[in-house]
Design a protein around this motif. Sequence first.
Motif, short mmCIF file in Angstrom:
data_model
loop_
_atom_site.label_atom_id
_atom_site.label_comp_id
_atom_site.label_asym_id
_atom_site.label_seq_id
_atom_site.Cartn_x
_atom_site.Cartn_y
_atom_site.Cartn_z
N VAL A 1 0.89 -1.12 0.07
CA VAL A 1 -0.11 0.10 0.18
C VAL A 1 0.76 1.44 -0.03
CG1 VAL A 1 -1.91 -1.18 1.20
CG2 VAL A 1 -0.15 -0.10 2.39
N GLY A 2 0.40 2.23 -0.13
CA GLY A 2 1.34 3.57 -0.33
C GLY A 2 1.76 3.99 1.39
N ALA A 3 2.61 4.72 1.18
CA ALA A 3 3.10 5.14 2.78
C ALA A 3 1.98 5.85 3.46
CB ALA A 3 4.18 5.98 2.68
N VAL B 1 4.58 -0.78 10.13
CA VAL B 1 4.52 -0.44 8.74
C VAL B 1 6.02 -0.81 8.14
CG1 VAL B 1 4.77 1.28 6.92
CG2 VAL B 1 3.09 1.52 8.97
N VAL B 2 6.01 -1.80 7.36
CA VAL B 2 7.46 -2.27 6.75
C VAL B 2 7.93 -1.63 5.33
CG1 VAL B 2 8.69 -4.11 6.14
CG2 VAL B 2 7.35 -4.57 7.84
N PHE B 3 8.82 -0.75 5.30
CA PHE B 3 9.35 -0.18 3.99
C PHE B 3 10.12 -1.23 3.51
CE2 PHE B 3 7.77 3.41 6.61
CZ PHE B 3 7.08 3.95 5.73
N TRP B 4 10.08 -1.62 2.10
CA TRP B 4 10.75 -2.71 1.45
C TRP B 4 10.95 -2.26 0.07
CZ3 TRP B 4 9.39 -6.47 -2.21
CH2 TRP B 4 8.02 -6.10 -2.65
N ARG B 5 11.81 -3.15 -0.73
CA ARG B 5 12.02 -3.25 -2.03
C ARG B 5 12.27 -4.59 -2.67
NH1 ARG B 5 17.08 -3.80 -3.07
NH2 ARG B 5 18.49 -3.09 -1.61
N ARG C 1 -0.08 -9.36 8.81
CA ARG C 1 -0.52 -8.51 9.73
C ARG C 1 0.24 -7.18 9.65
NH1 ARG C 1 -0.18 -12.50 14.66
NH2 ARG C 1 -1.69 -14.05 13.97
N LEU C 2 1.22 -7.00 8.94
CA LEU C 2 1.98 -5.81 8.72
C LEU C 2 1.48 -5.04 7.55
CD1 LEU C 2 5.61 -7.42 9.60
CD2 LEU C 2 4.43 -5.95 10.98
N HIS C 3 1.67 -3.79 7.54
CA HIS C 3 1.48 -2.93 6.47
C HIS C 3 2.48 -2.74 5.90
CE1 HIS C 3 -2.36 -2.11 8.32
NE2 HIS C 3 -1.77 -1.65 9.18
N TRP C 4 2.70 -3.34 4.07
CA TRP C 4 4.07 -3.25 3.62
C TRP C 4 3.88 -2.13 2.67
CZ3 TRP C 4 7.93 -6.90 4.42
CH2 TRP C 4 7.69 -8.10 5.06
N VAL C 5 4.99 -1.24 2.42
CA VAL C 5 5.25 -0.21 1.35
C VAL C 5 6.32 -0.64 0.62
CG1 VAL C 5 5.38 2.09 1.08
CG2 VAL C 5 4.10 1.21 3.16
N ASP C 6 6.26 -0.69 -0.81
CA ASP C 6 7.36 -1.01 -1.76
C ASP C 6 7.73 0.36 -1.99
OD1 ASP C 6 9.07 -1.51 -3.88
OD2 ASP C 6 7.39 -2.63 -4.93
#
Length: 145
Positions: free
Chosen positions: A54-56, A70-74, A93-98
Motif C-alpha cells: 500500500v502507499g506510505a 509498517v514495513v518499508f521494503w523493495r 498483519r503488517l502494512h508493507w510499502v514498496d
Amino acid sequence: MRRAWTGPVLLLIAGAGAATGPIVQGRPGTGAVLSVVFVLLAGLTSPLVFPRSVGALEARRRSAADGRPVVFWRPGCTYCLRLRLRLGRRARRLHWVDIWRDEAGAEAVREVNDGNETVPTLLVAGRAYTNPDPAWVREQVSSTR
C-alpha cells in the motif's frame, strides 16, 4: 513498476541461458534442474512473495488505527526477503510499502536513514527501526492483535 520486475526477469533469462547448454549437450535433467532453480530464485526476489503493498500515507493511516507496524521494503532486497520468510503468515498483519512503487515511502526511508534507502525499515508506534531482527518483529506483531 518496471524496476521491481527487472531482477526476476533477468534471473529467468539467465536461467534459460544456463539451462540451454546442458540440454543441447544431451543432459536434459541438468537443464531442468537449472531451470527450476532460476525460476525459484526469480519468484523469491519478485514482488509476488510479499503481501500486497500500500502507499506510505495509507500504511501510516492504517497503522495509527490498528497499531500494526509498517514495513518499508523493495524487491530484490535479501534482508527484506529474510524478514518476510521468517515472519511467515504473520507478515500479513503488517502494512508493507514498496519504496520503488511509492515515492512517499522512499522519502520516509531516506528521512530516517541519513538519505539512504536502507530497507527493511520498520515504523513501530512512530519510531523507525532499520533492518531489525525478525524475532523482534514477530514479537511486535504478536503484541498488536
